[in-house]
Design a protein around this motif. Structure first.
Motif, PDB file in Angstrom:
ATOM      1  N   VAL A  21     -37.154  15.767 -16.227  1.00  0.00           N
ATOM      2  CA  VAL A  21     -37.164  14.837 -15.108  1.00  0.00           C
ATOM      3  C   VAL A  21     -38.542  14.186 -14.996  1.00  0.00           C
ATOM      4  N   MET A  22     -38.581  12.865 -15.168  1.00  0.00           N
ATOM      5  CA  MET A  22     -39.825  12.123 -15.009  1.00  0.00           C
ATOM      6  C   MET A  22     -39.968  11.717 -13.547  1.00  0.00           C
ATOM      7  N   ILE A  23     -41.141  12.000 -12.982  1.00  0.00           N
ATOM      8  CA  ILE A  23     -41.446  11.639 -11.605  1.00  0.00           C
ATOM      9  C   ILE A  23     -42.330  10.396 -11.645  1.00  0.00           C
ATOM     10  N   VAL A  24     -41.833   9.277 -11.096  1.00  0.00           N
ATOM     11  CA  VAL A  24     -42.602   8.025 -11.066  1.00  0.00           C
ATOM     12  C   VAL A  24     -42.800   7.651  -9.602  1.00  0.00           C
ATOM     13  N   GLU A  25     -43.946   8.063  -9.075  1.00  0.00           N
ATOM     14  CA  GLU A  25     -44.242   7.930  -7.638  1.00  0.00           C
ATOM     15  C   GLU A  25     -45.750   7.858  -7.466  1.00  0.00           C
ATOM     16  N   ASP A  26     -46.237   6.857  -6.717  1.00  0.00           N
ATOM     17  CA  ASP A  26     -47.680   6.710  -6.571  1.00  0.00           C
ATOM     18  C   ASP A  26     -48.259   7.449  -5.363  1.00  0.00           C
ATOM     19  N   VAL A  61     -37.581   7.394  -9.482  1.00  0.00           N
ATOM     20  CA  VAL A  61     -38.446   6.214  -9.475  1.00  0.00           C
ATOM     21  C   VAL A  61     -38.554   5.617  -8.077  1.00  0.00           C
ATOM     22  N   ASP A  62     -39.792   5.408  -7.631  1.00  0.00           N
ATOM     23  CA  ASP A  62     -40.054   4.673  -6.397  1.00  0.00           C
ATOM     24  C   ASP A  62     -40.060   3.185  -6.724  1.00  0.00           C
ATOM     25  N   LEU A  63     -39.706   2.345  -5.763  1.00  0.00           N
ATOM     26  CA  LEU A  63     -39.731   0.899  -6.000  1.00  0.00           C
ATOM     27  C   LEU A  63     -41.148   0.352  -6.036  1.00  0.00           C
ATOM     28  N   SER A  64     -42.023   0.868  -5.173  1.00  0.00           N
ATOM     29  CA  SER A  64     -43.399   0.371  -5.092  1.00  0.00           C
ATOM     30  C   SER A  64     -44.335   1.344  -5.784  1.00  0.00           C
ATOM     31  N   LEU A  65     -44.894   0.898  -6.893  1.00  0.00           N
ATOM     32  CA  LEU A  65     -45.810   1.744  -7.656  1.00  0.00           C
ATOM     33  C   LEU A  65     -47.236   1.227  -7.504  1.00  0.00           C
ATOM     34  N   SER A  66     -48.195   1.970  -8.014  1.00  0.00           N
ATOM     35  CA  SER A  66     -49.593   1.597  -7.820  1.00  0.00           C
ATOM     36  C   SER A  66     -49.958   0.292  -8.521  1.00  0.00           C
ATOM     37  N   ASP A  67     -49.133  -0.144  -9.477  1.00  0.00           N
ATOM     38  CA  ASP A  67     -49.409  -1.417 -10.130  1.00  0.00           C
ATOM     39  C   ASP A  67     -48.541  -2.545  -9.571  1.00  0.00           C
ATOM     40  N   GLY A  68     -48.058  -2.372  -8.341  1.00  0.00           N
ATOM     41  CA  GLY A  68     -47.271  -3.407  -7.668  1.00  0.00           C
ATOM     42  C   GLY A  68     -45.832  -2.989  -7.483  1.00  0.00           C
ATOM     43  N   VAL A  69     -45.058  -3.873  -6.891  1.00  0.00           N
ATOM     44  CA  VAL A  69     -43.640  -3.599  -6.674  1.00  0.00           C
ATOM     45  C   VAL A  69     -42.945  -3.746  -8.022  1.00  0.00           C
ATOM     46  N   SER A  70     -42.890  -2.650  -8.764  1.00  0.00           N
ATOM     47  CA  SER A  70     -42.458  -2.728 -10.151  1.00  0.00           C
ATOM     48  C   SER A  70     -41.371  -1.723 -10.520  1.00  0.00           C
ATOM     49  N   HIS A 111     -35.351  22.411 -13.674  1.00  0.00           N
ATOM     50  CA  HIS A 111     -35.641  21.317 -14.597  1.00  0.00           C
ATOM     51  C   HIS A 111     -37.109  21.325 -15.005  1.00  0.00           C
ATOM     52  N   GLN A 112     -37.387  20.771 -16.175  1.00  0.00           N
ATOM     53  CA  GLN A 112     -38.769  20.533 -16.597  1.00  0.00           C
ATOM     54  C   GLN A 112     -39.174  19.181 -16.017  1.00  0.00           C
ATOM     55  N   THR A 113     -40.454  19.018 -15.693  1.00  0.00           N
ATOM     56  CA  THR A 113     -40.893  17.743 -15.146  1.00  0.00           C
ATOM     57  C   THR A 113     -41.886  17.065 -16.083  1.00  0.00           C
ATOM     58  N   VAL A 114     -41.848  15.752 -16.058  1.00  0.00           N
ATOM     59  CA  VAL A 114     -42.769  14.899 -16.789  1.00  0.00           C
ATOM     60  C   VAL A 114     -43.496  14.087 -15.723  1.00  0.00           C
ATOM     61  N   GLY A 115     -44.809  14.173 -15.702  1.00  0.00           N
ATOM     62  CA  GLY A 115     -45.569  13.472 -14.660  1.00  0.00           C
ATOM     63  C   GLY A 115     -46.056  14.463 -13.633  1.00  0.00           C
ATOM     64  N   PRO A 116     -46.372  13.974 -12.481  1.00  0.00           N
ATOM     65  CA  PRO A 116     -46.054  12.665 -11.911  1.00  0.00           C
ATOM     66  C   PRO A 116     -46.872  11.529 -12.519  1.00  0.00           C
ATOM     67  N   LEU A 117     -46.228  10.346 -12.548  1.00  0.00           N
ATOM     68  CA  LEU A 117     -46.809   9.126 -13.077  1.00  0.00           C
ATOM     69  C   LEU A 117     -46.777   8.071 -11.975  1.00  0.00           C
ATOM     70  N   SER A 118     -47.730   7.140 -12.003  1.00  0.00           N
ATOM     71  CA  SER A 118     -47.787   6.182 -10.897  1.00  0.00           C
ATOM     72  C   SER A 118     -47.754   4.722 -11.325  1.00  0.00           C
ATOM     73  N   THR A 119     -47.656   4.443 -12.632  1.00  0.00           N
ATOM     74  CA  THR A 119     -47.607   3.057 -13.091  1.00  0.00           C
ATOM     75  C   THR A 119     -46.481   2.868 -14.111  1.00  0.00           C
ATOM     76  N   VAL A 120     -46.086   1.621 -14.295  1.00  0.00           N
ATOM     77  CA  VAL A 120     -45.066   1.284 -15.288  1.00  0.00           C
ATOM     78  C   VAL A 120     -45.539   1.693 -16.682  1.00  0.00           C
ATOM     79  N   GLU A 121     -46.788   1.385 -16.997  1.00  0.00           N
ATOM     80  CA  GLU A 121     -47.327   1.705 -18.323  1.00  0.00           C
ATOM     81  C   GLU A 121     -47.240   3.202 -18.617  1.00  0.00           C
TER      82      GLU A 121
END
Length: 124
Positions: free
Chosen positions: A3-8, A49-58, A25-35
């Motif tokens: 499970v990848m966590i994409v949250e800023d 995935v959150d809608l608003s990430l640290s690199d903008g609404v992405s 589950h195993q986790t990947v992250g947390p990550l905060s940008t699209v890249e």
């Protein structure tokens, strides 16, 4: 399942990580940008995935790439569920913040069942 966590927001990211790990589950992250998320996508089965990430609404654009390019299942976890509208084709769920442990675990369980069903059909 990975499970990848994409949250800023670090506190929310850590909470999602805890919930996923306690559910087995195993986790990947947390990550905060699209890249960052795209770099780790090949190692993930599902992404919260959150809608608003640290690199903008992405988050929506990220979800499209995760689904199409990497076959990662996407579950949105957002404070603005209305911005997802009728959803993004291929996304499994939209969870509103604040969320409960049970709501996250339920969505992850559905993703896992869907993935197992898909894998069993692909093996035939």
């Amino acid at each position: 399942m990975k499970v990848m966590i994409v949250e800023d927001d670090n506190i929310i990211a850590l909470e999602l990580e805890r919930i996923a790990q306690e559910a087995g589950h195993q986790t990947v992250g947390p990550l905060s940008t699209v890249e960052q998320a795209l770099a780790y996508a090949p190692r993930s089965d599902v992404a919260l995935v959150d809608l608003s990430l640290s690199d903008g609404v992405s988050g929506a654009q990220l979800a499209r790439r995760l689904i199409d390019r990497f076959g990662v299942d996407v579950i949105f976890v957002t404070g603005s569920p209305e911005n997802v509208g009728n959803g993004i084709e291929g996304a499994l769920d939209v969870i509103s913040k604040p969320f409960t442990d049970e709501r996250i675990v339920s969505a992850l369980s559905r993703a896992e069942a869907r993935r197992k069903d898909f894998d069993s059909k692909a093996a035939v």
